[in-house]
Every structure is written in C-alpha cells, then in structure tokens.
Design an enzyme around this catalytic site. Structure first.
Site, PDB file in Angstrom:
ATOM      1  N   PHE A  57       0.967  -1.182   0.179  1.00 27.02           N
ATOM      2  CA  PHE A  57       0.047   0.099   0.072  1.00 27.02           C
ATOM      3  C   PHE A  57       0.958   1.157  -0.101  1.00 27.02           C
ATOM      4  O   PHE A  57       1.750   1.420   0.797  1.00 27.02           O
ATOM      5  CB  PHE A  57      -0.944   0.103   1.281  1.00 27.02           C
ATOM      6  CG  PHE A  57      -1.845   1.221   1.103  1.00 27.02           C
ATOM      7  CD1 PHE A  57      -2.767   1.295   0.414  1.00 27.02           C
ATOM      8  CD2 PHE A  57      -1.577   2.413   1.919  1.00 27.02           C
ATOM      9  CE1 PHE A  57      -3.756   2.366   0.196  1.00 27.02           C
ATOM     10  CE2 PHE A  57      -2.489   3.667   1.997  1.00 27.02           C
ATOM     11  CZ  PHE A  57      -3.537   3.601   0.920  1.00 27.02           C
ATOM     12  N   ASP A  93       9.500   2.721   1.149  1.00 24.10           N
ATOM     13  CA  ASP A  93       8.407   3.339   1.671  1.00 24.10           C
ATOM     14  C   ASP A  93       8.607   3.171   3.326  1.00 24.10           C
ATOM     15  O   ASP A  93       8.109   2.233   3.682  1.00 24.10           O
ATOM     16  CB  ASP A  93       6.944   2.909   1.060  1.00 24.10           C
ATOM     17  CG  ASP A  93       5.960   3.823   1.572  1.00 24.10           C
ATOM     18  OD1 ASP A  93       6.081   4.216   2.757  1.00 24.10           O
ATOM     19  OD2 ASP A  93       4.929   3.857   0.740  1.00 24.10           O
ATOM     20  N   LYS A 145       3.230  10.532   7.796  1.00 22.34           N
ATOM     21  CA  LYS A 145       2.432   9.931   9.339  1.00 22.34           C
ATOM     22  C   LYS A 145       3.030  10.773  10.302  1.00 22.34           C
ATOM     23  O   LYS A 145       2.830  11.725  10.647  1.00 22.34           O
ATOM     24  CB  LYS A 145       2.607   8.474   9.405  1.00 22.34           C
ATOM     25  CG  LYS A 145       1.492   7.825   8.224  1.00 22.34           C
ATOM     26  CD  LYS A 145       1.263   6.375   8.609  1.00 22.34           C
ATOM     27  CE  LYS A 145       0.358   5.632   7.911  1.00 22.34           C
ATOM     28  NZ  LYS A 145      -1.025   5.778   7.909  1.00 22.34           N
TER      29      LYS A 145
HETATM   30  C1  LIG Z   1       3.260   2.602   3.644  1.00 21.74           C
HETATM   31  C2  LIG Z   1       2.360   3.712   3.469  1.00 21.74           C
HETATM   32  N1  LIG Z   1       2.582   4.351   2.288  1.00 21.74           N
HETATM   33  C3  LIG Z   1       1.984   5.531   1.873  1.00 21.74           C
HETATM   34  C4  LIG Z   1       0.563   5.686   2.822  1.00 21.74           C
HETATM   35  C5  LIG Z   1      -0.154   6.712   2.466  1.00 21.74           C
HETATM   36  O1  LIG Z   1      -0.095   7.884   3.124  1.00 21.74           O
HETATM   37  P1  LIG Z   1      -0.854   8.922   3.752  1.00 21.74           P
HETATM   38  O2  LIG Z   1      -2.276   8.346   4.301  1.00 21.74           O
HETATM   39  O3  LIG Z   1      -0.481   9.820   4.459  1.00 21.74           O
HETATM   40  O4  LIG Z   1      -1.345   9.943   2.063  1.00 21.74           O
HETATM   41  C6  LIG Z   1       0.332   4.740   3.660  1.00 21.74           C
HETATM   42  C7  LIG Z   1      -0.820   5.075   4.645  1.00 21.74           C
HETATM   43  O5  LIG Z   1      -1.412   4.437   5.321  1.00 21.74           O
HETATM   44  C8  LIG Z   1       1.051   3.716   4.148  1.00 21.74           C
HETATM   45  O6  LIG Z   1       0.816   2.942   5.110  1.00 21.74           O
END
Ligand SMILES: Cc1ncc(COP(=O)(O)O)c(C=O)c1O
Length: 418
Positions: free
Chosen positions: A150, A235, A264
C-alpha cells in the site's frame, strides 16, 4: 507536563448525538457506518470522548502519534510557530528555517548519500513525488511493486498499490507496473529489467499485516536494482520515525535505498511528509525548473511540530523504549496466542509495530475491544490481522491493560463458540 485527562464530559448527550447525526449527514465517508466515538481530547496513549469516556489508544491514529498525543514539546512548538507565521510561500523565493531544521534532522539519520529532502504534506504525495523522480532520473517508464503493498490512493500511488478491487474501478492507471510476491527475490529478479525506473517496497509491510521480510530480501532487491540500473524506493511512511525501534525500518536490514518516503509520524500529529534522496537524483527536478511542486508541503507549523517530535524521540530515548517495550508487547501477545491457539494464529512485530493474526474476521474483535475501552485497528490488505501500534511512549502497565482486555474479549468469543 500537561495534566492527565479527566473522565468528565465536554458536551451534553444531545450535543454528542447531534455531532454524530451531522457527521453522518455532512461528511463524505468511504467507511460506512455511524461513528460511535465523538472525540474530545487525546493525550499520551489516552483518547477521551465528548461523553468523558477514556480509551487506551493502541493505534496512534495509524502510526502517527509516535511521541504520544499532545506531547507538551510538540504543543509548545506548534503554538510558538503559529504565532510567528503559519504559511508564507512564493514559488522558489524563500528559505524557511523550519524546513531546514527538519530536513537536517531526518537526513542526519538516513543512510550515506541520502542528504536532501523534498517536503510534502502526506504519504501519498511522497509516493507521487518519488515515482516521478524515479521516472525522470532514469528516463524509464516501469515500476515493480509487491503483493499486499500500500502506497496511497492517488492515480500514481494507487498504481503501485496491490489490492485490485481498489485499483480496477479507476483504470487506466500507470502502465508498466508489475506486482510480484513480497519476499520473493526470484520473482523480483524476473520482473526487473532495463526499462524499470524503480522498485518500490515497504521494508516491513504495514497495511499488508506487519509482514517482516527475510533478512536477504531488501539487500537482494538492492543488488537487483544495481544490476538493472533501477532505483530502490523504500516506503517508510508507516515505519519511519522510530516505529520499529530504529529511525527507519529498513535499517534493520543491510540496505541503503536511493529514495526514502516518509510522512505520518514525521509531523508529530500535523500533516508532513518527505522524500529523501541524493542531491544528484533531485537535480532532475530542476531541469526544467518547477518540475514538481506543492503549495503546502513543508508547512512551517507542521515542520515545527516535526522538529519537536524528532527531538522528543531523541531526548526521551524512544527508539530504545520502542525496542524494549515492543519486545515486551510481543512476548505478551505470544502468551495470548498460547492461551487461545485456535483464535490467535500468528504474532508479528518489530519495535512497537506489531500485529496478531486471527483465525476469524478481525473487525468483531476490534469492536469488542473498543466496547471495553481499547482502540486497535484492522489493516487494509490482510483481513484477519489486528494492528497494534501504540504511541512509542507507552508503558508496560498500559500494555498489561491492553493484554488483559484482549484476554477477556477472546475468552468471551471462545465461550460463545462452545
Ligand atoms: C506504507 C504507506 N505508504 C503510503 C501511505 C499513504 O499515506 P497518507 O495516508 O499519508 O497519504 C500509507 C498510509 O497508510 C502507508 O501505510
């Protein structure tokens, strides 16, 4: 220090009910259902509802409140910065000290060569920037991503996010994305070629269910990217800022990526994201100038909160605390698994980035915990998984409260099926 939360109502029953009704009527939601909790305050690991009910927060707002809710240092930094200026921007004309301070901090704990950062507001935007950067730098079109991954919900980030039912309705997305099994180096080797701009990978999968790869997976991907001339994007949106007991989760493995994305917890509770990379890679965004931009990314108040959160992690030894308390949490979860082997079938975690796997649907268990004053969450891409990601400041006594409540809930479920 801020005073602890008192279990006294902040609204009348009618006001609370009215907010539930008005929320249901006015807020466009993608998660159905009436919202039981009307939030009043949050502090440390505790969340208080408008009726005065206290909950133990084992989610941190999905890995955001790493230093705890309303940490005094973060609150003070926000107040001071808001009183100076909140937002000033003319494309490319100001040096904003708070942006310098946060980027110097995060690059100081990133790997060799990862010296420069581009600031965003969210993780999704960080993914978008990273994908564009990789394409522009390599001049190649393709990406390799992983099952259960994700990375966000915008067109680019959605294109590299695994779950088909959320991708399909929005096609056509980015062409040239191949999904291969997470933790399968052979499959990755077959997918990466001389047209691959980047491999994008979570060092430990968050929404995939807190899945920890084998020790050779990330270094193996590094090798494959080097051979093919592709970039390695890691990520760290969910895993960064100490969640796993290190600043970045990939630092548990012997690997140095080309690009790190984070968000986050970076903003200490305010929206702040970052893409960290090498200066030579970022140079491609200046040719032509304005190749990538955002108005609000690196908002000074969010940066001030992020600086305070970063310094709090250092000053309060929260990496070590997350490591030790995380080990305690895992050990306690293992004891729950031994007590309920038919219900709890797996326990996983690194630092305070933990999960347990149920043989049944996770949502009723999460609901039953909520009824008893403990907040946990499910994950997007693994239906039986309950994520346990408390603020890094959690104490062993609070973990005991969580474990005791979990035992009560599971015992009730077991009794119900007899
Ligand atoms: C691993 C990862 N990447 C990207 C995102 C997307 O981040 P945001 O919700 O701040 O746009 C998330 C959100 O849960 C995530 O867990």
């Amino acid at each position: 220090m801020l005073s602890p939360l008192a279990p006294t109502p902040t609204m009348t029953e009618q006001e609370v009910e009215s907010y539930r009704d008005r929320f249901a009527a006015k807020l466009s939601q993608t998660v159905p259902g009436r919202k039981e909790i009307v939030v009043a305050e949050a502090r440390g690991c505790t969340l208080k509802t408008a009726e005065g009910r206290l909950y133990l927060d084992m989610t941190s707002g999905i890995a955001v409140a790493n230093v705890g809710h309303c940490h005094p240092a973060v609150v003070e930094a926000i107040q001071q910065q808001a009183a100076r200026y909140c937002h000033v921007n003319v494309y490319g004309r100001f040096a904003v000290p708070e942006q310098v301070e946060i980027v110097e901090r995060i690059t100081s704990v990133a790997g060799p060569g990862l010296d420069v950062a581009y600031l965003t507001s969210t993780g999704t935007e960080a993914t978008e920037a990273a994908l564009k950067l990789a394409r522009k730098y390599t001049g190649r079109p393709k990406f390799v991503a992983f099952t259960r991954s994700f990375h966000g919900r915008t067109f680019g980030s959605l294109s590299v996010s695994w779950r088909e039912e959320w991708r399909k309705p929005f096609e056509p997305l980015l062409p040239g994305v191949t999904f291969v099994d997470y933790n399968d180096l052979e499959a990755a080797a077959a997918a990466i070629d001389d047209q691959t701009a980047a491999v994008i990978v979570e060092p430990i999968q968050g929404e995939g269910g807190i899945r920890i790869p084998d020790a050779d997976f990330l270094p193996g991907l590094r090798g494959l990217c080097d051979e093919a001339g592709a970039l390695l994007i890691v990520d760290e949106v969910q895993g960064g800022m100490g969640r796993s007991g290190k600043w970045f989760a990939h630092q548990h493995f012997d690997v140095n990526p080309d690009i790190i994305t984070m968000a986050k917890a970076l903003g200490g509770g305010l929206p702040l994201g970052a893409v960290i990379s090498r200066a030579d890679i970022f140079a491609t965004f200046v040719d032509p100038p304005l190749s990538h931009l955002t108005t609000m990314g690196g908002n000074p108040v969010a940066c001030a909160a992020g600086i305070a959160a970063f310094d709090t992690i250092l000053n309060e030894g929260l990496l070590e605390h997350a490591t030790n308390t995380g080990a305690y949490l895992l050990e306690r979860l293992e004891s729950v698994r031994s007590q309920f082997p038919d219900l709890v079938i797996d326990v996983r975690g690194k630092g305070l980035w933990c999960a347990f796997e149920l043989s049944v649907d996770a949502q009723p268990v999460a609901n039953a915990l909520q009824d008893r004053g403990v907040l946990v969450g499910s994950v997007l891409n693994s239906s039986g998984t309950i994520r346990v990601t408390p603020p890094l400041v959690i104490s062993p006594a609070e973990i005991d409260v969580f474990i005791g409540t979990l035992r009560t809930v599971l015992a009730g479920m077991e009794a119900a099926t007899l």
